[in-house]
Write an enzyme that holds these catalytic residues in place. Structure first.
Site, PDB file in Angstrom:
ATOM      1  N   LYS A 123       1.187  28.192 -57.733  1.00 52.47           N
ATOM      2  CA  LYS A 123       2.708  27.958 -57.356  1.00 52.47           C
ATOM      3  C   LYS A 123       3.452  29.180 -58.003  1.00 52.47           C
ATOM      4  O   LYS A 123       3.203  29.618 -59.020  1.00 52.47           O
ATOM      5  CB  LYS A 123       3.162  26.792 -57.839  1.00 52.47           C
ATOM      6  CG  LYS A 123       2.451  25.645 -57.206  1.00 52.47           C
ATOM      7  CD  LYS A 123       3.034  24.339 -57.810  1.00 52.47           C
ATOM      8  CE  LYS A 123       2.606  23.305 -57.191  1.00 52.47           C
ATOM      9  NZ  LYS A 123       3.138  21.855 -57.727  1.00 52.47           N
ATOM     10  N   HIS A 126       8.737  30.009 -61.176  1.00 52.17           N
ATOM     11  CA  HIS A 126      10.400  29.585 -60.592  1.00 52.17           C
ATOM     12  C   HIS A 126      11.294  29.640 -61.680  1.00 52.17           C
ATOM     13  O   HIS A 126      10.833  29.868 -63.115  1.00 52.17           O
ATOM     14  CB  HIS A 126      10.503  28.223 -60.057  1.00 52.17           C
ATOM     15  CG  HIS A 126      10.064  26.945 -60.775  1.00 52.17           C
ATOM     16  ND1 HIS A 126      10.635  26.521 -61.690  1.00 52.17           N
ATOM     17  CD2 HIS A 126       8.896  26.505 -60.447  1.00 52.17           C
ATOM     18  CE1 HIS A 126       9.842  25.446 -62.260  1.00 52.17           C
ATOM     19  NE2 HIS A 126       9.033  25.396 -61.426  1.00 52.17           N
ATOM     20  N   HIS A 129      10.487  27.631 -65.026  1.00 52.64           N
ATOM     21  CA  HIS A 129       9.586  28.214 -65.999  1.00 52.64           C
ATOM     22  C   HIS A 129      10.432  29.197 -66.754  1.00 52.64           C
ATOM     23  O   HIS A 129       9.880  29.876 -67.808  1.00 52.64           O
ATOM     24  CB  HIS A 129       8.318  28.672 -65.436  1.00 52.64           C
ATOM     25  CG  HIS A 129       7.482  27.745 -64.820  1.00 52.64           C
ATOM     26  ND1 HIS A 129       7.269  27.156 -63.508  1.00 52.64           N
ATOM     27  CD2 HIS A 129       6.992  26.614 -65.585  1.00 52.64           C
ATOM     28  CE1 HIS A 129       6.666  26.272 -63.263  1.00 52.64           C
ATOM     29  NE2 HIS A 129       6.352  25.760 -64.696  1.00 52.64           N
TER      30      HIS A 129
END
Length: 561
Positions: A123, A126, A129
């Site tokens: 993933k 983003h 994080h």
């Protein structure tokens, strides 16, 4: 000076230690009220006298002191006016005597583990994080400054049922060529497709659980695919870490502990803590007002909590930490409360040294940005957008500065970091580009610009002798700057004790404000060399403190802006 006043008062007040008195000393709101004030209200119950009378009695008993110019009382306060010349000498001498001003050996021989960043493999990285990464990196720098050995752990989300789903999706709809070409984006696309198809065909969920069970049982084909996905993800994550100039001591994600989870189950079984609940194995936490902590699912596979328990046992054995910090979102508060309680119930007294450090959410003021996905905001996108916007400002205002691309990177990324750390971490962060990149506001660029201004002054003056006539640094602006500089060691300790980097960012702003007032009030590059060099030495120290305090946030300072 504060310490000297505290020791002086403690010699007159038997009931309070110098340390307790230092904690009670205040800085008056106005300079004509003194430099430090001691409130006597706490002594009223002890001496059975009115605070103003106590203040007068103590003040009368002190007499003249070489480091004080005057002592006055006002109401229940004793107000101390420092000898400004002596004060300037003390602060500057203390700064020069330190290997690194503000550093200490408080943490010598002690280890702190910090678990932060921890993005999910397959993933995109983003902005959620981004917060844990920035906060964790700052805490690493703060504790290192205090002498602790800090172990930086990136607990990657690289294990779990989602990888069973991803492998099923890849085998059904993916291709090696597409994954190699598009990277994480292709993995995210096929993962989304899995969920869309699973709504039509629920049997896919069972297939995914079987796939993950095969991974846990060591299936070579499935593990090879998973490892490939992990490597692709790490390569993308490293781009963000390189932009932020951040590194880790260990990238030991959830998968690292997969062979240790059986030991967790065995120990919990041996201690009689595991019970069966709807086919799963759980530790009941009813007595602590918490739902049960699930340790093993119906099919026997491990879950997030199992791997966190294994990680704690491993970290204690490997690093023998004095504290282990977890920088994750507020929504994980219950999860960590459960895990820490289970560690305690297992008989580990170090459960008290496990600390969850939560933070608030992140959003954009206008809800839009040039992202590749719409409502998901990628960290790399926002960092690059900030650099781009900063570059445009430089082109408009100062296009001739050297290394302007590097300056745009330092200021653009610094703006994001400072905006994130300027308030208590539990508060939500809003990206408002107009505010964030304002060179005149409460922003990172403002503090960095102050550093660049100080650098410019020093370049013009050239070599600066260290001999100072301290009587030339007794004006109000110099005194306020010196008083702000003096606070730095205590500020670092306070930020560490509260796990709050915002204390450092607010302090750096205080130094910038105090310096700019000094810069406006006191001409520095004057013909009187004694005055010029005295003030230049103060500029040099303030410049250093700005740079060092920003470094504790993970920011750099450009020499020119």
């Amino acid at each position: 000076m504060k310490k000297q006043i505290a020791e002086l008062l403690s010699s007159k007040i038997d009931e309070l230690s110098a340390e307790e008195i230092a904690g009670l000393l205040e800085v008056p709101p106005k300079q004509d009220m003194g430099d430090f004030a001691f409130p006597c209200f706490r002594l009223a119950k002890i001496y059975h006298k009115a605070p103003p009378l106590i203040a007068s009695d103590i003040a009368a008993s002190i007499g003249e002191q070489p480091f004080l110019s005057q002592i006055k009382t006002a109401g229940g306060y004793i107000n101390f006016f420092v000898n400004r010349q002596e004060y300037a000498k003390q602060i500057i001498s203390e700064f020069r005597a330190a290997d690194s001003f503000g550093a200490s050996e408080t943490g010598k021989g002690k280890t702190i583990c910090i678990d932060y960043s921890s993005p999910n493999v397959a993933k995109n990285f983003h902005i959620g994080h981004l917060r844990t990464t920035i906060i964790g990196n700052s805490l690493y720098k703060i504790f290192s400054k205090l002498g602790y050995k800090v172990v930086r752990i990136n607990h990657l989300g690289d294990w779990g049922t989602q990888f069973g789903k991803l492998i099923v999706a890849y085998k059904r709809w993916g291709s090696k060529e597409e994954v190699e070409e598009k990277g994480i984006q292709e993995l995210m696309d096929i993962y989304v497709k899995f969920h869309q198809e699973a709504e039509k065909d629920p049997a896919l969920e069972d297939e995914a659980r079987e796939a993950f069970a095969k991974m846990e049982q060591g299936d070579e084909e499935y593990l090879a695919i998973w490892q490939w996905f992990r490597e692709i993800s790490l390569k993308e994550f490293m781009r963000v870490y390189n932009l932020l100039d951040i590194d880790f001591d260990a990238y030991t994600g959830e998968s690292f502990y997969r062979n240790m989870t059986k030991n967790v189950v065995d120990v919990l079984t041996e201690k009689g803590l595991l019970v069966e609940s709807e086919g799963a194995l759980v530790v009941r936490l009813d007595d602590y007002d918490m739902p049960p902590c699930i340790v093993a699912k119906k099919d026997g596979s491990s879950i997030y909590a199992t791997r966190d328990l294994a990680a704690i046992l491993y970290r204690k054995k490997t690093y023998d930490f004095d504290k282990c910090l977890y920088v994750t979102g507020l929504e994980q508060k219950l999860h960590f409360a459960q895990v820490f309680k289970v560690i305690e119930l297992m008989g580990n007294d170090y459960a008290k040294d496990l600390v969850h450090i939560p933070y608030g959410l992140v959003s954009l003021k206008d809800g839009k940005m040039s992202s590749r996905t719409g409502n998901v905001i990628y960290a790399e996108d926002i960092l690059k957008e900030s650099i781009g916007k900063t570059s445009a400002i430089i082109e408009e205002k100062n296009p001739d500065i050297p290394e302007k691309e590097e300056v745009a990177k330092i200021v653009g990324i610094g703006a994001i970091i400072f905006n994130d750390l300027y308030n208590q971490r539990i508060k939500d962060v809003v990206f408002d580009w107009n505010k964030l990149l304002n060179f005149d506001g409460e922003t990172g660029p403002y503090v960095q610009y102050t550093y660049a201004r100080a650098s410019s002054v020093l370049r013009k003056i050239g070599d600066i002798p260290e001999e100072i006539d301290y009587s030339l640094l007794t004006d109000d602006a110099s005194l306020e700057l010196l008083k702000t500089i003096e606070r730095y060691p205590d500020i670092i300790v306070d930020a560490a004790s509260k796990f709050e980097p915002f204390i450092i960012s607010r302090y750096s702003m205080d130094v910038a404000h105090a310096f700019n007032k000094f810069y406006q009030a006191c001409q520095i590059n004057v013909s009187d060399e004694n005055l010029k060099f005295a003030r230049a030495n103060l500029v040099k120290i303030a410049r250093w403190v700005i740079k060092d305090s920003l470094s504790l946030l993970g920011m750099k300072c450009p020499e020119q802006m």
